[in-house]
Design an enzyme around this catalytic site. Structure first.
Site, mmCIF file in Angstrom:
data_model
loop_
_atom_site.group_PDB
_atom_site.id
_atom_site.type_symbol
_atom_site.label_atom_id
_atom_site.label_comp_id
_atom_site.label_asym_id
_atom_site.label_seq_id
_atom_site.Cartn_x
_atom_site.Cartn_y
_atom_site.Cartn_z
ATOM 1 N N SER A 124 2.224 8.179 0.709
ATOM 2 C CA SER A 124 2.852 7.942 -0.596
ATOM 3 C C SER A 124 1.832 8.127 -1.706
ATOM 4 O O SER A 124 2.177 8.511 -2.822
ATOM 5 C CB SER A 124 3.434 6.526 -0.655
ATOM 6 O OG SER A 124 4.314 6.316 0.424
ATOM 7 N N ARG A 125 0.551 7.856 -1.415
ATOM 8 C CA ARG A 125 -0.489 7.971 -2.437
ATOM 9 C C ARG A 125 -0.823 9.419 -2.787
ATOM 10 O O ARG A 125 -1.464 9.670 -3.806
ATOM 11 C CB ARG A 125 -1.766 7.244 -1.979
ATOM 12 C CG ARG A 125 -1.618 5.730 -1.982
ATOM 13 C CD ARG A 125 -2.974 5.032 -1.871
ATOM 14 N NE ARG A 125 -2.868 3.620 -2.154
ATOM 15 C CZ ARG A 125 -2.716 2.673 -1.222
ATOM 16 N NH1 ARG A 125 -2.666 3.005 0.059
ATOM 17 N NH2 ARG A 125 -2.605 1.401 -1.567
ATOM 18 N N GLY A 171 2.881 4.066 12.318
ATOM 19 C CA GLY A 171 2.258 5.385 12.410
ATOM 20 C C GLY A 171 0.788 5.285 12.757
ATOM 21 O O GLY A 171 0.101 4.364 12.313
ATOM 22 N N LEU A 221 9.379 7.027 0.370
ATOM 23 C CA LEU A 221 9.433 7.566 1.733
ATOM 24 C C LEU A 221 9.153 9.064 1.782
ATOM 25 O O LEU A 221 9.562 9.815 0.912
ATOM 26 C CB LEU A 221 10.809 7.284 2.341
ATOM 27 C CG LEU A 221 11.188 5.805 2.420
ATOM 28 C CD1 LEU A 221 12.614 5.652 2.974
ATOM 29 C CD2 LEU A 221 10.194 5.027 3.278
ATOM 30 N N HIS A 234 7.196 8.639 7.250
ATOM 31 C CA HIS A 234 8.099 7.501 7.455
ATOM 32 C C HIS A 234 9.349 7.940 8.233
ATOM 33 O O HIS A 234 9.798 7.238 9.141
ATOM 34 C CB HIS A 234 8.571 6.939 6.109
ATOM 35 C CG HIS A 234 7.489 6.414 5.225
ATOM 36 N ND1 HIS A 234 7.187 6.982 4.015
ATOM 37 C CD2 HIS A 234 6.645 5.351 5.364
ATOM 38 C CE1 HIS A 234 6.217 6.295 3.428
ATOM 39 N NE2 HIS A 234 5.857 5.306 4.237
ATOM 40 N N GLN A 243 -4.774 -0.368 11.409
ATOM 41 C CA GLN A 243 -3.636 -1.276 11.217
ATOM 42 C C GLN A 243 -2.822 -1.403 12.515
ATOM 43 O O GLN A 243 -2.474 -2.513 12.931
ATOM 44 C CB GLN A 243 -2.759 -0.724 10.089
ATOM 45 C CG GLN A 243 -1.408 -1.379 9.954
ATOM 46 C CD GLN A 243 -0.623 -0.802 8.776
ATOM 47 O OE1 GLN A 243 -1.012 -0.969 7.628
ATOM 48 N NE2 GLN A 243 0.470 -0.129 9.063
ATOM 49 N N GLY A 298 7.868 1.992 1.184
ATOM 50 C CA GLY A 298 8.747 2.851 0.403
ATOM 51 C C GLY A 298 8.067 4.106 -0.111
ATOM 52 O O GLY A 298 7.005 4.482 0.382
ATOM 53 N N ASP A 334 -2.295 5.055 10.134
ATOM 54 C CA ASP A 334 -3.034 3.819 9.862
ATOM 55 C C ASP A 334 -3.480 3.240 11.208
ATOM 56 O O ASP A 334 -2.944 2.245 11.687
ATOM 57 C CB ASP A 334 -2.137 2.853 9.094
ATOM 58 C CG ASP A 334 -1.685 3.453 7.774
ATOM 59 O OD1 ASP A 334 -2.449 3.365 6.806
ATOM 60 O OD2 ASP A 334 -0.596 4.055 7.729
ATOM 61 N N GLN A 352 -1.651 -7.404 0.280
ATOM 62 C CA GLN A 352 -2.564 -6.485 0.953
ATOM 63 C C GLN A 352 -3.319 -5.598 -0.037
ATOM 64 O O GLN A 352 -4.085 -4.737 0.371
ATOM 65 C CB GLN A 352 -1.831 -5.650 1.998
ATOM 66 C CG GLN A 352 -0.901 -4.583 1.460
ATOM 67 C CD GLN A 352 -0.078 -3.957 2.562
ATOM 68 O OE1 GLN A 352 0.776 -4.586 3.156
ATOM 69 N NE2 GLN A 352 -0.347 -2.690 2.858
#
Ligand code: AMP
Length: 281
Positions: free
Chosen positions: A177-178, A138, A24, A28, A144, A22, A141, A52
């Protein structure tokens, strides 16, 4: 959610899933648009996954904007928003975890022990609930994405894992988002990640293949930026995530840094074949 997705599959439709936490942004939304172009219905999940986050990380203060996100997804034409509660995803007595051995404990996993165990576990759960034909992630990351692809292969998942390019701000900073945590000065310093990778890209395009030299030059970018504290800068094989001596084949240059107290990551994709090189930042 299971019932809705099962019915859509039963009708022969292509179900797409975009897992997110979220708050967004355009990164995203680029995944959402890709999904909407290839799937119907499209499910977007919003779940700030507690497992996580490390004990001293930002789980409590992680940005949450569910109403705004819901509107944005509705306007984009997304069919379903799946936003479960933590207690539904992890009811009392939860005991089963997914761990992608070897790949999960280096780079980001070394800085954030247990992080990828939480990621792969929740992504597997989301893939099991929705059982999408396609799931979108994406390259922002990159580690990931590499782990999720491995998990999908190792566990014979039916979902195709689609990995999309990094969406950046005008000055190169990868959207995250950060980024909302950053003060004005920190926001300026945060471009160090992009600058380090862009410098690496240009050096590689000039013919540099010595990975240690590239890493040293990336470190210098961070030494010159007092508000940035480098966590790691590495050039690795994209499949094994192991450090390279020379840039060759499919590689990633990855950086992670703390800007103030905000942990940011970014990477550069490199494809170096005999005599030709392709990069994607
Ligand atoms: P998050 O909400 O941060 O967990 O991210 C959800 C998905 O969006 C993940 O697959 C991320 O890799 C992807 N994503 C986040 N930021 C970006 C970006 N700037 N460009 C492309 N994809 C992104």
């Amino acid at each position: 959610m299971k019932q809705v997705a099962r019915q859509a599959r039963g009708e022969g439709r292509i179900v797409g899933l975009v897992p997110t936490m979220g708050a967004l942004h355009e990164g995203h939304m680029s995944l959402v648009r890709a999904a909407l172009g290839e799937c119907s219905p499209v499910v977007v999940s919003i779940f700030v996954n507690p497992t996580q986050f490390g004990p001293h990380e930002d789980f409590q203060k992680y940005p949450r904007a569910l109403e705004q996100d819901r509107k944005r997804l509705e306007e984009a034409g997304v069919n379903y928003l799946f936003a479960p509660e933590a207690a539904e995803m992890y009811p009392p007595g939860f005991r089963t975890w997914v761990n992608v051995e070897g790949l999960a404990d280096r780079l980001e996993g070394r800085s954030r022990p247990g992080h990828f165990r939480g990621v792969t576990t929740v992504v597997l759960k989301l893939l099991e609930i929705v059982q999408p034909q396609k799931a979108y992630f994406g390259r922002k990351d990159a580690q990931q994405a590499r782990l999720i692809r491995q998990m999908a292969r190792d566990l014979d998942l039916d979902s195709e894992i689609v990995v999309r390019p990094i969406v950046r701000e005008a000055d190169g900073l990868a959207m995250s988002s950060r980024n909302a945590y950053l003060s004005v000065d920190e926001r300026r310093a945060a471009t160090a990640l992009y600058r380090a990778l862009d410098q690496t890209r240009r050096a590689i395009e000039r013919g540099e293949r010595d990975a240690q030299r590239l890493v040293r030059a990336m470190r210098e970018v961070f030494s010159a930026e007092p508000l940035a504290q480098l966590d790691y800068a590495e050039v690795v094989d994209a499949a094994t995530l192991e450090s390279l001596i020379r840039v060759r084949g499919t590689c990633l240059a990855l950086v992670a840094a703390r800007i103030g107290s905000t942990h940011l990551i970014d990477n550069l994709f490199i494809e170096a074949r005999d005599g030709s090189v392709q990069t994607e930042l």
